[in-house]
Design an enzyme around this catalytic site. Structure first.
Site, mmCIF file in Angstrom:
data_model
loop_
_atom_site.group_PDB
_atom_site.id
_atom_site.type_symbol
_atom_site.label_atom_id
_atom_site.label_comp_id
_atom_site.label_asym_id
_atom_site.label_seq_id
_atom_site.Cartn_x
_atom_site.Cartn_y
_atom_site.Cartn_z
ATOM 1 N N ARG A 196 -20.731 2.039 7.088
ATOM 2 C CA ARG A 196 -19.942 0.917 6.536
ATOM 3 C C ARG A 196 -20.815 -0.320 6.661
ATOM 4 O O ARG A 196 -21.179 -0.728 7.762
ATOM 5 C CB ARG A 196 -18.630 0.748 7.300
ATOM 6 C CG ARG A 196 -17.916 -0.533 6.940
ATOM 7 C CD ARG A 196 -16.494 -0.590 7.424
ATOM 8 N NE ARG A 196 -15.626 0.238 6.611
ATOM 9 C CZ ARG A 196 -14.291 0.149 6.578
ATOM 10 N NH1 ARG A 196 -13.677 -0.730 7.351
ATOM 11 N NH2 ARG A 196 -13.577 0.937 5.811
ATOM 12 N N HIS B 33 -15.696 1.752 -2.209
ATOM 13 C CA HIS B 33 -15.059 2.398 -1.045
ATOM 14 C C HIS B 33 -14.584 3.789 -1.500
ATOM 15 O O HIS B 33 -13.377 4.042 -1.606
ATOM 16 C CB HIS B 33 -13.887 1.533 -0.567
ATOM 17 C CG HIS B 33 -13.342 1.898 0.778
ATOM 18 N ND1 HIS B 33 -13.919 2.853 1.593
ATOM 19 C CD2 HIS B 33 -12.252 1.436 1.458
ATOM 20 C CE1 HIS B 33 -13.217 2.950 2.710
ATOM 21 N NE2 HIS B 33 -12.199 2.115 2.648
ATOM 22 N N GLN C 182 -11.832 6.052 0.375
ATOM 23 C CA GLN C 182 -10.438 5.658 0.195
ATOM 24 C C GLN C 182 -9.863 6.271 -1.080
ATOM 25 O O GLN C 182 -8.702 6.682 -1.118
ATOM 26 C CB GLN C 182 -10.338 4.120 0.131
ATOM 27 C CG GLN C 182 -8.918 3.617 0.030
ATOM 28 C CD GLN C 182 -8.107 3.859 1.293
ATOM 29 O OE1 GLN C 182 -8.534 3.489 2.380
ATOM 30 N NE2 GLN C 182 -6.946 4.484 1.162
ATOM 31 N N ASP D 165 -4.880 -4.789 -3.042
ATOM 32 C CA ASP D 165 -5.724 -4.893 -1.843
ATOM 33 C C ASP D 165 -5.708 -6.362 -1.422
ATOM 34 O O ASP D 165 -5.189 -7.225 -2.146
ATOM 35 C CB ASP D 165 -7.151 -4.428 -2.200
ATOM 36 C CG ASP D 165 -8.083 -4.318 -1.004
ATOM 37 O OD1 ASP D 165 -7.599 -4.376 0.148
ATOM 38 O OD2 ASP D 165 -9.306 -4.194 -1.218
ATOM 39 N N CYS E 45 -4.900 0.227 0.423
ATOM 40 C CA CYS E 45 -5.796 0.897 1.374
ATOM 41 C C CYS E 45 -5.532 0.474 2.818
ATOM 42 O O CYS E 45 -5.910 1.187 3.734
ATOM 43 C CB CYS E 45 -7.245 0.658 0.972
ATOM 44 S SG CYS E 45 -7.747 -1.076 1.017
ATOM 45 N N ARG F 215 -6.699 9.852 4.798
ATOM 46 C CA ARG F 215 -8.112 9.540 5.028
ATOM 47 C C ARG F 215 -8.735 10.641 5.883
ATOM 48 O O ARG F 215 -9.863 11.077 5.655
ATOM 49 C CB ARG F 215 -8.262 8.182 5.742
ATOM 50 C CG ARG F 215 -7.881 6.971 4.906
ATOM 51 C CD ARG F 215 -8.819 6.757 3.736
ATOM 52 N NE ARG F 215 -10.206 6.638 4.149
ATOM 53 C CZ ARG F 215 -10.759 5.524 4.654
ATOM 54 N NH1 ARG F 215 -10.057 4.413 4.736
ATOM 55 N NH2 ARG F 215 -12.045 5.508 5.010
#
Ligand code: CP
Ligand code: NVA
Length: 306
Positions: free
Chosen positions: A104, A131, A134, A219, A259, A287
């Site tokens: 990340r 991402h 996700q 988001d 997310c 996840r």
């Protein structure tokens, strides 16, 4: 054979992505039935974090543990990466000691460079641009609750950020239409709009964008690294809040996803996550299983047959 990496959804074929979703559902079923399945005893996942995380860290670490392997948490603050050791050198060294790596970080170019010099698979666990993990969880969740997403309409409300770009790649790979309602100046990059023009469109009006949608997603207004823009963004995004009444404009079977972490009172109303159409808790749990399926896929050659 060259090493496969997962930096965006475009690294896998639609058939492979479909396989991973279905395997994720099976791995969830197995875990809920307390089935012990440990194909990766003695294998190690390296986890490099340059940004904060709750879900990503726990899901990868718990997932590798459930598989019988181990995970090493590497914060850039505590490693030589944070003191300027070149990414190329770090990639060579770290990949010589572990079996698979997740990262990340900020710039997407950093993970591309790392992957280029890594001798083991590298997974993108969020960059400023994408991402993809996700999206595996989101697509698995939609499939579990509603079946195939192919041919459906998905509405993105808010910032044209890393999650939005990931939904653009998902529209292409999973065969749905994506409508994006973003404030002027916060749309996805023009090159991305051009690349995905066959499956992505911009819709100025949020209410219109929600009409008949099968999935509505949003988001945070300010992503990690944009904390200094929070107050400006809060003003620009004020009319882009997702609420149960916005979902009333959508298809009767609509789902809502985010997310997480979510900011109630900003991108969602205080009651949005409690609405029966919200799938966020299964989305978050998935996840774990989507990434277990992903790691299993990337480490197929190392599976121990018992
Ligand atoms: N959605 C997500 O990636 O959450 P974390 O930042 O907590 O990992
Ligand atoms: N767009 C958000 C996603 C967090 C999981 C960020 O990058 O901070």
């Amino acid at each position: 054979m060259s090493v496969r990496h997962f930096l965006t959804l475009l690294d896998f074929s639609p058939a492979e992505l479909d396989l991973i979703i279905k395997r994720g559902i099976e791995l969830r079923r197995m875990q809920h039935a307390d089935t012990i399945y440990q194909p990766f005893v003695g294998r190690t996942l390296g986890m490099i974090f340059e940004k904060s995380s709750t879900r990503t860290r726990i899901s990868f670490e718990a997932g590798m543990g459930q598989f019988g392997g181990q995970a090493i948490f590497l914060s850039s603050k505590d490693t030589q990466l944070g003191r300027g050791e070149p990414i190329e050198d770090s990639a060579r060294v770290i990949s010589s000691m572990v079996d698979i790596i997740m990262i990340r970080t900020f710039g997407h170019d950093q993970i591309e460079t790392f992957a280029k010099y890594s001798s083991v698979p590298v997974i993108n666990a969020l960059t400023d641009d994408y991402h993809p993990c996700q999206l595996l969880a989101d697509m698995q969740t939609y499939y579990e609750l509603r079946g195939s997403i192919a041919g459906k309409t998905v509405t993105w409300v808010g910032d044209g950020n890393n999650m939005c770009a990931s939904y653009m790649t998902a529209a292409h790979q999973y065969g749905f239409q994506l409508r994006i309602a973003a404030p002027y100046g916060f749309e996805p990059a023009p090159e991305l709009m051009q690349q995905f023009s066959h499956c992505v469109s911009l819709v100025n009006d949020v209410q219109e964008a929600a009409l008949g949608a099968h999935l509505i997603v949003t988001d945070v207004w300010a992503s990690m690294g944009q904390e200094g823009e929070q107050s400006t963004r809060a003003r620009r995004f004020a009319s882009y809040q997702v609420t149960p009444s916005l979902l009333d404009k959508a298809d009767a079977e609509v789902l809502f996803m985010h997310c997480l972490p979510a900011h109630r009172g900003e991108e969602i109303s205080h009651d949005m996550l409690d609405d029966p159409r919200s799938a966020v808790w299964l989305e978050a749990e998935n996840r774990l299983y989507a990434q277990k399926a992903l790691m299993e896929f990337l480490l197929t050659d190392k599976i121990q047959l018992s």
